[in-house]
Design an enzyme around this catalytic site. Structure first.
Site, PDB file in Angstrom:
ATOM      1  N   SER A   1       0.839  -1.204   0.000  1.00 17.29           N
ATOM      2  CA  SER A   1       0.000   0.000   0.000  1.00 17.29           C
ATOM      3  C   SER A   1       0.871   1.249   0.000  1.00 17.29           C
ATOM      4  O   SER A   1       0.376   2.356  -0.032  1.00 17.29           O
ATOM      5  CB  SER A   1      -0.926   0.021   1.225  1.00 17.29           C
ATOM      6  OG  SER A   1      -0.175  -0.121   2.419  1.00 17.29           O
TER       7      SER A   1
ATOM      8  N   ASN B   1      -1.982  -2.173  13.538  1.00 13.25           N
ATOM      9  CA  ASN B   1      -3.444  -2.029  13.547  1.00 13.25           C
ATOM     10  C   ASN B   1      -3.893  -0.752  14.257  1.00 13.25           C
ATOM     11  O   ASN B   1      -4.762  -0.038  13.769  1.00 13.25           O
ATOM     12  CB  ASN B   1      -4.090  -3.257  14.185  1.00 13.25           C
ATOM     13  CG  ASN B   1      -3.737  -4.523  13.436  1.00 13.25           C
ATOM     14  OD1 ASN B   1      -3.178  -4.457  12.336  1.00 13.25           O
ATOM     15  ND2 ASN B   1      -4.046  -5.671  14.006  1.00 13.25           N
TER      16      ASN B   1
ATOM     17  N   THR C   1     -40.475  24.981  -9.465  1.00 13.30           N
ATOM     18  CA  THR C   1     -40.687  23.641  -8.918  1.00 13.30           C
ATOM     19  C   THR C   1     -40.963  22.772 -10.136  1.00 13.30           C
ATOM     20  O   THR C   1     -41.518  23.263 -11.126  1.00 13.30           O
ATOM     21  CB  THR C   1     -41.878  23.564  -7.944  1.00 13.30           C
ATOM     22  OG1 THR C   1     -43.075  23.856  -8.673  1.00 13.30           O
ATOM     23  CG2 THR C   1     -41.751  24.533  -6.779  1.00 13.30           C
ATOM     24  N   HIS C   2     -40.532  21.535 -10.094  1.00 19.66           N
ATOM     25  CA  HIS C   2     -40.668  20.625 -11.251  1.00 19.66           C
ATOM     26  C   HIS C   2     -40.001  21.203 -12.509  1.00 19.66           C
ATOM     27  O   HIS C   2     -40.401  20.863 -13.624  1.00 19.66           O
ATOM     28  CB  HIS C   2     -42.133  20.322 -11.577  1.00 19.66           C
ATOM     29  CG  HIS C   2     -42.955  19.930 -10.394  1.00 19.66           C
ATOM     30  ND1 HIS C   2     -43.208  18.635 -10.054  1.00 19.66           N
ATOM     31  CD2 HIS C   2     -43.557  20.695  -9.441  1.00 19.66           C
ATOM     32  CE1 HIS C   2     -43.948  18.592  -8.958  1.00 19.66           C
ATOM     33  NE2 HIS C   2     -44.162  19.832  -8.557  1.00 19.66           N
TER      34      HIS C   2
ATOM     35  N   SER D   1     -14.933  23.985 -28.207  1.00 21.92           N
ATOM     36  CA  SER D   1     -15.105  22.723 -28.915  1.00 21.92           C
ATOM     37  C   SER D   1     -14.028  22.614 -29.983  1.00 21.92           C
ATOM     38  O   SER D   1     -13.617  23.611 -30.571  1.00 21.92           O
ATOM     39  CB  SER D   1     -16.494  22.704 -29.572  1.00 21.92           C
ATOM     40  OG  SER D   1     -16.493  21.821 -30.673  1.00 21.92           O
TER      41      SER D   1
ATOM     42  N   LYS E   1     -18.669  27.331 -29.765  1.00 25.43           N
ATOM     43  CA  LYS E   1     -19.008  26.754 -28.460  1.00 25.43           C
ATOM     44  C   LYS E   1     -18.226  27.340 -27.289  1.00 25.43           C
ATOM     45  O   LYS E   1     -17.053  27.667 -27.394  1.00 25.43           O
ATOM     46  CB  LYS E   1     -18.784  25.236 -28.475  1.00 25.43           C
ATOM     47  CG  LYS E   1     -19.759  24.462 -29.319  1.00 25.43           C
ATOM     48  CD  LYS E   1     -21.207  24.576 -28.857  1.00 25.43           C
ATOM     49  CE  LYS E   1     -21.459  23.908 -27.551  1.00 25.43           C
ATOM     50  NZ  LYS E   1     -21.676  22.477 -27.608  1.00 25.43           N
TER      51      LYS E   1
ATOM     52  N   ASN F   1     -18.331  25.961 -23.444  1.00 27.51           N
ATOM     53  CA  ASN F   1     -18.982  24.924 -22.639  1.00 27.51           C
ATOM     54  C   ASN F   1     -18.676  25.048 -21.137  1.00 27.51           C
ATOM     55  O   ASN F   1     -17.550  25.367 -20.759  1.00 27.51           O
ATOM     56  CB  ASN F   1     -18.538  23.540 -23.126  1.00 27.51           C
ATOM     57  CG  ASN F   1     -18.974  23.274 -24.562  1.00 27.51           C
ATOM     58  OD1 ASN F   1     -20.046  23.737 -24.976  1.00 27.51           O
ATOM     59  ND2 ASN F   1     -18.159  22.583 -25.320  1.00 27.51           N
TER      60      ASN F   1
ATOM     61  N   GLU G   1     -19.913  20.887 -15.251  1.00 32.17           N
ATOM     62  CA  GLU G   1     -20.250  19.512 -15.642  1.00 32.17           C
ATOM     63  C   GLU G   1     -19.372  18.494 -14.920  1.00 32.17           C
ATOM     64  O   GLU G   1     -19.853  17.460 -14.444  1.00 32.17           O
ATOM     65  CB  GLU G   1     -20.081  19.341 -17.156  1.00 32.17           C
ATOM     66  CG  GLU G   1     -21.126  20.087 -17.952  1.00 32.17           C
ATOM     67  CD  GLU G   1     -20.771  20.090 -19.429  1.00 32.17           C
ATOM     68  OE1 GLU G   1     -21.332  19.282 -20.169  1.00 32.17           O
ATOM     69  OE2 GLU G   1     -19.915  20.892 -19.840  1.00 32.17           O
TER      70      GLU G   1
HETATM   71  N1  ARG Z   1      -1.290  -1.194   5.473  1.00 33.34           N
HETATM   72  C1  ARG Z   1      -2.183  -1.667   6.476  1.00 33.34           C
HETATM   73  C2  ARG Z   1      -3.539  -0.976   6.347  1.00 33.34           C
HETATM   74  O1  ARG Z   1      -3.609   0.015   5.715  1.00 33.34           O
HETATM   75  C3  ARG Z   1      -1.615  -1.398   7.830  1.00 33.34           C
HETATM   76  C4  ARG Z   1      -2.064  -2.336   8.875  1.00 33.34           C
HETATM   77  C5  ARG Z   1      -1.517  -3.681   8.599  1.00 33.34           C
HETATM   78  N2  ARG Z   1      -1.773  -4.579   9.660  1.00 33.34           N
HETATM   79  C6  ARG Z   1      -1.565  -5.890   9.528  1.00 33.34           C
HETATM   80  N3  ARG Z   1      -1.844  -6.619  10.548  1.00 33.34           N
HETATM   81  N4  ARG Z   1      -1.162  -6.428   8.405  1.00 33.34           N
HETATM   82  O2  ARG Z   1      -4.529  -1.425   6.855  1.00 33.34           O
END
Ligand code: ARG
Length: 457
Positions: free
Chosen positions: A23, A110, A155-156, A277, A283, A285, A290
């Protein structure tokens, strides 16, 4: 690269697993909060005598050094170290050895990731509230500049009753006020320290959670370690408040798209906030409006994604929860850029006062005024509604407008009608007389405006 958790493994992690589970490519965004949390944790460990004070000092010094390297782009993130937590901890240990190995005492990734996400969202929530205030100010400024402009209210999407443009704009100020309140309210539950929950069950070591909460500016401490590492309600609340806010941005965008069409002709967005455009030379836009409307879809999607991730998870932490990052980060980016650009765009919008005023009285928009006139003259409302409806039908069949009828024609529907009816049928007068609390009369709108000027500063 040695994994911080490598002890019980005989084989090397497969490359595909490393890229599937990493990650760091996206959670590196949390580096500042991760370091901030680790510094507070190390200081607490030192203060409690869980690790030597001099080790704590060394850890803090090195974490700051790593922080400035990351800030300046000199730090090398390693995907094989999974996430931001292990990247920083490994760098620390590589640099200061033994002392670095003590940082993760009485902590788990965690509770660490829950902390980082909370610190991050606290900061972003404050920023978003500020951006919303800026936008409200832009709306109030536009309302103030156009205080005399009467427009058709709908309205509507059918012309309903004349209203002040300022009143219409202030409706959005109300919406963003509620959005800000929602974000502020979510702060109460966001502003709770999860660190000290360990993996899920707390720790055997004599930690001082209150000291960490003080150091990091949290006003509360989580009460149940299992809940603290399982909980992503704070992220879901953020995503739902953001979804509602984007819905408001989207509705305003939709109106700007409509209003800037030739068919409506109510508003002209400045060249700087429109695009052309590639084939049609004429145009201009309203792409910003949007895209703001379009990007609302992904913010809703982000909320649905995380709700779905969370719905089947047994307590406590599960790796699924790493999937909170993309939805949260994407929502922060979409909402903050959306709010900034629409605020900028808004200061450059020209409202076409003449066109708005000219259309305000069309489409029998003062028919309710005719009915209320009859009520003031003693007729029951249901009956007055019926009479005014007949007058409208008469006009439609003869291709006339309410205001173009003669007194004689009007009186043929009710003898209660007198000459003063014509002022009641005038759109500007119609607006002036809707002076009930919260109504569209200039007196009321001015009151609402001055209240907001005070609130928004
Ligand atoms: N990258 C993990 C997350 O975003 C961090 C926690 C990972 N914990 C574990 N027990 N593998 O949740």
């Amino acid at each position: 690269m040695k994994k911080p958790w490598g002890g019980r493994f005989r084989e090397k992690t497969s490359g595909s697993v490393e890229s599937f589970t990493e990650s760091i490519s996206f959670d590196k965004r949390l580096w500042k909060h991760d370091i901030e949390g680790s510094i507070a944790h190390a200081q607490m460990l030192g203060g409690q005598g869980i690790i030597p004070r001099k080790d704590a000092r060394q850890i803090v010094r090195c974490l700051k050094e790593i922080g400035s390297e990351i800030r300046s782009g000199r730090f090398r993130f390693r995907p094989e170290l999974e996430d931001i937590h292990m990247n920083i901890e490994s760098a620390l240990t590589a640099r200061i050895g033994e002392a670095g190995k003590k940082l993760h005492t009485a902590r788990s990734r965690n509770d660490q990731v829950a902390l980082d996400m909370r610190l991050y969202l606290k900061e972003e929530t404050v920023r978003i509230i500020r951006l919303m205030t800026d936008f409200q100010r832009a709306l109030v400024a536009a309302a103030t500049r156009n205080l005399d402009v009467v427009m058709p209210g709908y309205t509507h999407l059918q012309r309903a009753q004349p209203v002040l443009l300022a009143h219409h704009l202030l409706a959005y100020v109300e919406m963003f006020q509620r959005d800000k309140e929602r974000f502020e309210d979510s702060m109460k539950r966001l502003d709770v320290l999860p660190l000290g929950s360990g993996a899920l069950a707390g720790t055997t070591l004599p930690i001082d959670r209150a000291a960490v909460a003080r150091a990091l500016g949290f006003s509360g401490i989580s009460k149940n370690s299992i809940d603290a590492v399982s909980d992503r309600d704070f992220a879901l609340e953020f995503l739902s408040a953001a979804s509602i806010a984007m819905m408001h941005v989207s509705r305003l965008s939709e109106e700007l798209v409509l209003w800037s069409s030739v068919e409506f002709g109510f508003a002209e967005i400045s060249d700087r906030f429109t695009t052309g455009s590639s084939i049609m030379p004429q145009k201009k836009n309203p792409d910003v409006a949007e895209l703001s409307r379009g990007k609302t879809g992904r913010v809703y999607g982000n909320l649905m994604a995380l709700l779905t991730v969370m719905k089947g998870l047994p307590l406590s932490y599960n790796r699924d929860m790493q999937e909170d990052k993309h939805p949260v980060f994407d929502t922060v980016d979409t909402l903050t850029t959306g709010l900034s650009v629409i605020t900028e765009m808004f200061s450059g919008i020209q409202f076409r006062k003449e066109r708005m005023s000219a259309t305000a009285g069309e489409g029998f928009s003062t028919a309710t005024d005719l009915a209320e006139y009859l009520v003031r003259r003693g007729m029951a409302f249901r009956e007055a509604h019926e009479v005014a409806g007949k007058v409208v039908l008469y006009c439609i069949t003869r291709g006339k407008d309410l205001a173009s009828l003669t007194l004689k024609e009007l009186r043929s529907f009710s003898a209660l009608i007198r000459k003063d009816i014509f002022s009641a049928l005038d759109p500007a007068q119609s607006v002036r007389s809707r002076a009930s609390y919260g109504g569209t009369a200039p007196s009321e709108v001015k009151r609402q405006l001055s209240q907001y000027k005070k609130i928004l500063g």
